[in-house]
Design a protein around this motif. Sequence first.
Motif, PDB file in Angstrom:
ATOM      1  N   ASP A  78       0.856  -1.240   0.280  1.00 15.84           N
ATOM      2  CA  ASP A  78       0.043  -0.059   0.099  1.00 15.84           C
ATOM      3  C   ASP A  78       1.013   1.336   0.507  1.00 15.84           C
ATOM      4  N   THR A  79       2.126   1.269   0.376  1.00 14.34           N
ATOM      5  CA  THR A  79       2.608   3.037   0.582  1.00 14.34           C
ATOM      6  C   THR A  79       3.229   2.153  -0.067  1.00 14.34           C
ATOM      7  N   VAL A  80       4.206   1.225  -1.078  1.00 16.15           N
ATOM      8  CA  VAL A  80       4.452   1.240  -2.614  1.00 16.15           C
ATOM      9  C   VAL A  80       4.006   1.618  -3.468  1.00 16.15           C
ATOM     10  N   LYS A  81       2.331   1.432  -3.212  1.00 17.86           N
ATOM     11  CA  LYS A  81       1.410   2.729  -4.666  1.00 17.86           C
ATOM     12  C   LYS A  81       1.293   3.630  -3.983  1.00 17.86           C
ATOM     13  N   LEU A  82       1.067   4.804  -2.809  1.00 19.44           N
ATOM     14  CA  LEU A  82       1.354   5.715  -2.643  1.00 19.44           C
ATOM     15  C   LEU A  82       2.241   6.354  -3.070  1.00 19.44           C
ATOM     16  N   ARG A  83       3.192   6.233  -2.765  1.00 18.42           N
ATOM     17  CA  ARG A  83       4.796   6.569  -3.645  1.00 18.42           C
ATOM     18  C   ARG A  83       4.498   6.886  -4.663  1.00 18.42           C
ATOM     19  N   SER A  84       3.843   5.708  -5.830  1.00 20.99           N
ATOM     20  CA  SER A  84       3.501   5.896  -6.601  1.00 20.99           C
ATOM     21  C   SER A  84       2.615   6.607  -7.655  1.00 20.99           C
ATOM     22  N   ILE A  85       2.019   6.632  -7.026  1.00 19.54           N
ATOM     23  CA  ILE A  85       0.615   7.739  -7.140  1.00 19.54           C
ATOM     24  C   ILE A  85       1.490   9.213  -6.970  1.00 19.54           C
ATOM     25  N   GLY A  86       2.284   9.417  -6.314  1.00 19.45           N
ATOM     26  CA  GLY A  86       3.058  10.806  -5.819  1.00 19.45           C
ATOM     27  C   GLY A  86       3.288  10.486  -6.928  1.00 19.45           C
ATOM     28  N   TYR A  87       4.281   9.909  -7.917  1.00 25.39           N
ATOM     29  CA  TYR A  87       5.281  10.762  -8.571  1.00 25.39           C
ATOM     30  C   TYR A  87       4.407  10.856  -9.933  1.00 25.39           C
ATOM     31  N   ARG A  88       3.622   9.807  -9.562  1.00 29.63           N
ATOM     32  CA  ARG A  88       2.947   9.720 -11.092  1.00 29.63           C
ATOM     33  C   ARG A  88       2.261  11.016 -11.140  1.00 29.63           C
ATOM     34  N   LEU A  89       1.251  12.042 -10.357  1.00 31.77           N
ATOM     35  CA  LEU A  89       1.253  13.061  -9.864  1.00 31.77           C
ATOM     36  C   LEU A  89       2.526  14.233 -10.516  1.00 31.77           C
ATOM     37  N   HIS A  90       3.320  13.952 -10.061  1.00 30.36           N
ATOM     38  CA  HIS A  90       4.084  14.806  -9.996  1.00 30.36           C
ATOM     39  C   HIS A  90       5.008  14.666 -11.923  1.00 30.36           C
ATOM     40  N   ARG A  91       4.781  13.885 -11.919  1.00 28.94           N
ATOM     41  CA  ARG A  91       4.906  14.358 -13.496  1.00 28.94           C
ATOM     42  C   ARG A  91       4.430  14.157 -14.676  1.00 28.94           C
ATOM     43  N   GLU A  92       2.903  14.295 -14.079  1.00 31.26           N
ATOM     44  CA  GLU A  92       1.960  15.059 -15.206  1.00 31.26           C
ATOM     45  C   GLU A  92       1.522  16.699 -14.724  1.00 31.26           C
ATOM     46  N   GLY A  93       1.920  16.861 -13.699  1.00 33.56           N
ATOM     47  CA  GLY A  93       1.770  17.976 -12.878  1.00 33.56           C
ATOM     48  C   GLY A  93       2.269  18.860 -12.117  1.00 33.56           C
ATOM     49  N   GLY A  94       3.365  18.238 -11.284  1.00 33.81           N
ATOM     50  CA  GLY A  94       4.468  18.651 -10.769  1.00 33.81           C
ATOM     51  C   GLY A  94       3.612  18.566  -9.486  1.00 33.81           C
ATOM     52  N   MET A  95       5.108  20.426  -8.339  1.00 34.00           N
ATOM     53  CA  MET A  95       3.978  19.868  -7.129  1.00 34.00           C
ATOM     54  C   MET A  95       2.376  20.039  -7.243  1.00 34.00           C
ATOM     55  N   ARG A  96       2.364  21.501  -7.870  1.00 34.84           N
ATOM     56  CA  ARG A  96       1.624  21.993  -8.440  1.00 34.84           C
ATOM     57  C   ARG A  96      -0.330  20.963  -8.228  1.00 34.84           C
ATOM     58  N   LEU A  97       0.788  20.079  -8.904  1.00 32.48           N
ATOM     59  CA  LEU A  97      -1.048  18.944  -8.754  1.00 32.48           C
ATOM     60  C   LEU A  97      -1.086  18.387  -7.780  1.00 32.48           C
ATOM     61  N   MET A  98       0.266  17.451  -7.004  1.00 34.15           N
ATOM     62  CA  MET A  98       0.553  16.908  -5.717  1.00 34.15           C
ATOM     63  C   MET A  98       0.143  17.704  -4.879  1.00 34.15           C
ATOM     64  N   GLN A  99       0.122  18.703  -4.584  1.00 35.66           N
ATOM     65  CA  GLN A  99      -0.125  19.855  -3.900  1.00 35.66           C
ATOM     66  C   GLN A  99      -1.778  19.867  -3.814  1.00 35.66           C
ATOM     67  N   ASP A 100      -3.083  20.172  -4.819  1.00 35.10           N
ATOM     68  CA  ASP A 100      -3.724  19.900  -5.640  1.00 35.10           C
ATOM     69  C   ASP A 100      -4.586  18.830  -4.550  1.00 35.10           C
ATOM     70  N   VAL A 101      -4.000  17.824  -4.847  1.00 33.44           N
ATOM     71  CA  VAL A 101      -4.748  16.560  -4.153  1.00 33.44           C
ATOM     72  C   VAL A 101      -4.660  16.120  -2.638  1.00 33.44           C
ATOM     73  N   HIS A 102      -3.328  16.843  -2.509  1.00 36.76           N
ATOM     74  CA  HIS A 102      -2.407  16.849  -0.654  1.00 36.76           C
ATOM     75  C   HIS A 102      -3.800  17.300   0.166  1.00 36.76           C
ATOM     76  N   ALA A 103      -4.513  18.624  -0.539  1.00 34.93           N
ATOM     77  CA  ALA A 103      -5.276  19.600  -0.018  1.00 34.93           C
ATOM     78  C   ALA A 103      -6.463  18.579   0.195  1.00 34.93           C
ATOM     79  N   ARG A 104      -7.354  18.092  -0.796  1.00 34.40           N
ATOM     80  CA  ARG A 104      -8.328  17.465  -0.175  1.00 34.40           C
ATOM     81  C   ARG A 104      -8.341  16.350  -0.040  1.00 34.40           C
ATOM     82  N   VAL A 105      -6.817  15.531   0.325  1.00 36.38           N
ATOM     83  CA  VAL A 105      -6.944  14.414   1.871  1.00 36.38           C
ATOM     84  C   VAL A 105      -6.777  15.257   3.036  1.00 36.38           C
ATOM     85  N   SER A 106      -6.443  16.470   3.487  1.00 35.75           N
ATOM     86  CA  SER A 106      -6.256  17.633   4.223  1.00 35.75           C
ATOM     87  C   SER A 106      -7.629  17.465   4.761  1.00 35.75           C
ATOM     88  N   VAL A 107      -8.489  17.681   3.658  1.00 35.24           N
ATOM     89  CA  VAL A 107      -9.840  18.375   4.426  1.00 35.24           C
ATOM     90  C   VAL A 107     -10.826  17.123   5.021  1.00 35.24           C
TER      91      VAL A 107
END
Length: 220
Positions: free
Chosen positions: A170-199
């Motif tokens: 599960d942790t490896v999958k979580l990190r894989s999604i982080g890399y995919r988000l960074h590859r497709e949208g950079g830090m901004r996309l990662m931050q957008d998803v992280h903000a939604r998790v935080s809500v």
Amino acid sequence: MPDVNERLAERYAAQAGSLPLDPGICPGCHVSGAKPAISFPFQCSVCGSARRLSQRDVPKTGELSALCDECGGSTRIPTTVWCPECQLNLRNLTQITELIKEANEVQVPVGDNVKEPLLDQVARRVGALAMASERRFRSLTEVQQNLIIDARHLDIVLFSDGRVEEWILDTVKLRSIGYRLHREGGMRLMQDVHARVSVHNREVARSVDMWWDKIGDWQS
């Protein structure tokens, strides 16, 4: 013993194929007709809790959305869990587990063409993986606990060709999604998803923050 026939049926389904087939036996389900209906285990795609579903509830046309009693989340059960040869019986349990996982994998949005509902879906997936990793952490050995929070070790596992062990999957999958988000949208996309998790859960968001450490410029 209660449910003994059902459990024997599950065990037979999981181990089917160890004996040679007789003429006329279906190569998919290894029987010539419909077996008694069984219930099979699966994991909620949102919170990771163990669930069970009766074969009778799975349609042969159109996907089923199985609701979780614990989190209210929905898990897609694809019609491909049925034997493609005879359409009478389910596949073995290993195949069913893989097919359900594939049906519930979230596709990460690409570039600027991002729709709000899809980002929320990715955030729910990220949160679910983080929650599952947190629950498993308590049962791990001290060595495993140190490895599961080591970003360098996670990357070694992620980018290797070998089989990923269940305790760290599960942790490896979580990190894989982080890399995919960074590859497709950079830090901004990662931050957008992280903000939604935080809500939804700030504590879970802190775990995501830790497991995304050193992806691009991300720092926990």
